[in-house]
Design a protein around this motif. Structure first.
Motif, PDB file in Angstrom:
ATOM      1  N   MET A  66       1.723   4.392  -1.969  1.00 57.91           N
ATOM      2  CA  MET A  66       0.652   4.078  -2.911  1.00 57.91           C
ATOM      3  C   MET A  66       1.193   4.057  -4.332  1.00 57.91           C
ATOM      4  N   MET A 121       3.167   0.949  -4.888  1.00 57.44           N
ATOM      5  CA  MET A 121       2.263  -0.194  -5.048  1.00 57.44           C
ATOM      6  C   MET A 121       1.661  -0.196  -6.450  1.00 57.44           C
ATOM      7  N   CYS A 125      -5.701   4.555   1.168  1.00 56.40           N
ATOM      8  CA  CYS A 125      -4.296   4.399   1.527  1.00 56.40           C
ATOM      9  C   CYS A 125      -3.952   5.225   2.769  1.00 56.40           C
ATOM     10  N   CYS A 161      -5.282   3.419   5.806  1.00 56.41           N
ATOM     11  CA  CYS A 161      -4.964   1.994   5.882  1.00 56.41           C
ATOM     12  C   CYS A 161      -4.245   1.638   7.183  1.00 56.41           C
ATOM     13  N   CYS A 194       2.474  -3.568   4.192  1.00 52.53           N
ATOM     14  CA  CYS A 194       2.751  -2.871   2.939  1.00 52.53           C
ATOM     15  C   CYS A 194       4.253  -2.633   2.769  1.00 52.53           C
ATOM     16  N   PRO A 221      -0.772  -8.778  -2.827  1.00 56.54           N
ATOM     17  CA  PRO A 221      -0.864  -8.090  -1.539  1.00 56.54           C
ATOM     18  C   PRO A 221      -2.320  -8.018  -1.047  1.00 56.54           C
ATOM     19  N   CYS A 270      -3.990  -5.139   0.957  1.00 55.66           N
ATOM     20  CA  CYS A 270      -4.168  -3.799   0.381  1.00 55.66           C
ATOM     21  C   CYS A 270      -5.646  -3.501   0.127  1.00 55.66           C
ATOM     22  N   ASN A 297      -6.838  -1.361  -1.721  1.00 58.78           N
ATOM     23  CA  ASN A 297      -7.017  -0.924  -3.106  1.00 58.78           C
ATOM     24  C   ASN A 297      -6.752  -2.039  -4.114  1.00 58.78           C
ATOM     25  N   LEU A 298      -6.538  -3.248  -3.650  1.00 60.00           N
ATOM     26  CA  LEU A 298      -6.134  -4.332  -4.541  1.00 60.00           C
ATOM     27  C   LEU A 298      -7.128  -4.555  -5.679  1.00 60.00           C
TER      28      LEU A 298
END
Length: 84
Positions: free
Chosen positions: A16, A19, A46, A49, A55, A69, A72, A74-75
């Motif tokens: 995370m 990222m 995360c 996920c 990832c 991405p 993801c 959390n994008l």
């Protein structure tokens, strides 16, 4: 078994943060958002996920992948916290 779980959690936390760095997220903005709740939610997403392989491939690509991405969870949050 508890040791394996702890290692898995640590690896996901590390990913995370990788990222966050690659996405240009302003960490101070992320941790302050919603009094820290947004950061905790990002950590939870995360940890749960299912896109671990995507990832890892995205993070380890050399040269770095220029495509967003989309896998993801959390994008959207990370995009809202990018440095300007």
């Amino acid at each position: 078994m508890a040791h394996d779980l702890a290692q898995q959690v640590q690896r996901r936390a590390t990913r995370m943060h990788e990222m966050v760095e690659r996405q240009g997220v302003e960490v101070s903005k992320l941790v302050r958002l919603n009094s820290g709740d947004a950061y905790m939610e990002a950590r939870r997403r995360c940890l749960k996920c299912n896109a671990t392989q995507e990832c890892l491939l995205w993070l380890n690509a050399n040269p770095p992948v220029q495509v967003s991405p989309d896998f993801c969870p959390n994008l959207e949050l990370f995009n809202s916290c990018r440095g300007r």
